[in-house]
Design a protein around this motif. Sequence first.
Motif, PDB file in Angstrom:
ATOM      1  N   THR A 279      -8.280   3.337   1.860  1.00 12.44           N
ATOM      2  CA  THR A 279      -7.210   2.433   1.984  1.00 12.44           C
ATOM      3  C   THR A 279      -7.054   1.470   0.503  1.00 12.44           C
TER       4      THR A 279
ATOM      5  N   TYR B 249      -4.654  -1.228  -1.196  1.00 10.15           N
ATOM      6  CA  TYR B 249      -3.416  -2.412  -1.549  1.00 10.15           C
ATOM      7  C   TYR B 249      -3.624  -2.886  -2.899  1.00 10.15           C
TER       8      TYR B 249
ATOM      9  N   SER C 110       0.891  -1.156   0.013  1.00  9.49           N
ATOM     10  CA  SER C 110      -0.140   0.120  -0.129  1.00  9.49           C
ATOM     11  C   SER C 110       0.780   1.254  -0.009  1.00  9.49           C
TER      12      SER C 110
END
Length: 146
Positions: free
Chosen positions: A86, A88, A58
């Motif tokens: 968020t 990733y 990330s």
Amino acid sequence: MTNSSKKNLTSIFWFTITIMVILSLICSEGFKIPITGPLMKVEITNNNVYILDVHCKSADDNIGLRALKKGESYRWQFYVNFFNSTLYFCSFHQGEVKKGVFDIYDAIRDFKRCTKCTWMAEIDGLYGFSDKKKPIPAAVFYKWLK
């Protein structure tokens, strides 16, 4: 300046200082207040006969490179950040052959889709499954570049 004006200015000054100190504590690395979302789990399983190299990260965390044999999985967990941004992503390789770089967890896409986000690497691409929505077919699909 009157006495009442001086008291008002002093109060505003100390209020501003207090807010600045609180904000600096919240934002500092040494004093982290856990202002996070829910715990998410990600699992990527290789269903191919070849070894699949998977490197995930990330903006803040480099989770590392794993070489997955058939049936092996790469797992990690994390808390979604306060801003629900968020992200990733993982790169996939079969030896020297680049298979692609894909968003494996995107809070905007996946927050309502899964709390355990399961991915299966198949011969034609990567399938993402939901633990919250039925039926079973993949909710997300990425086709391999090669």
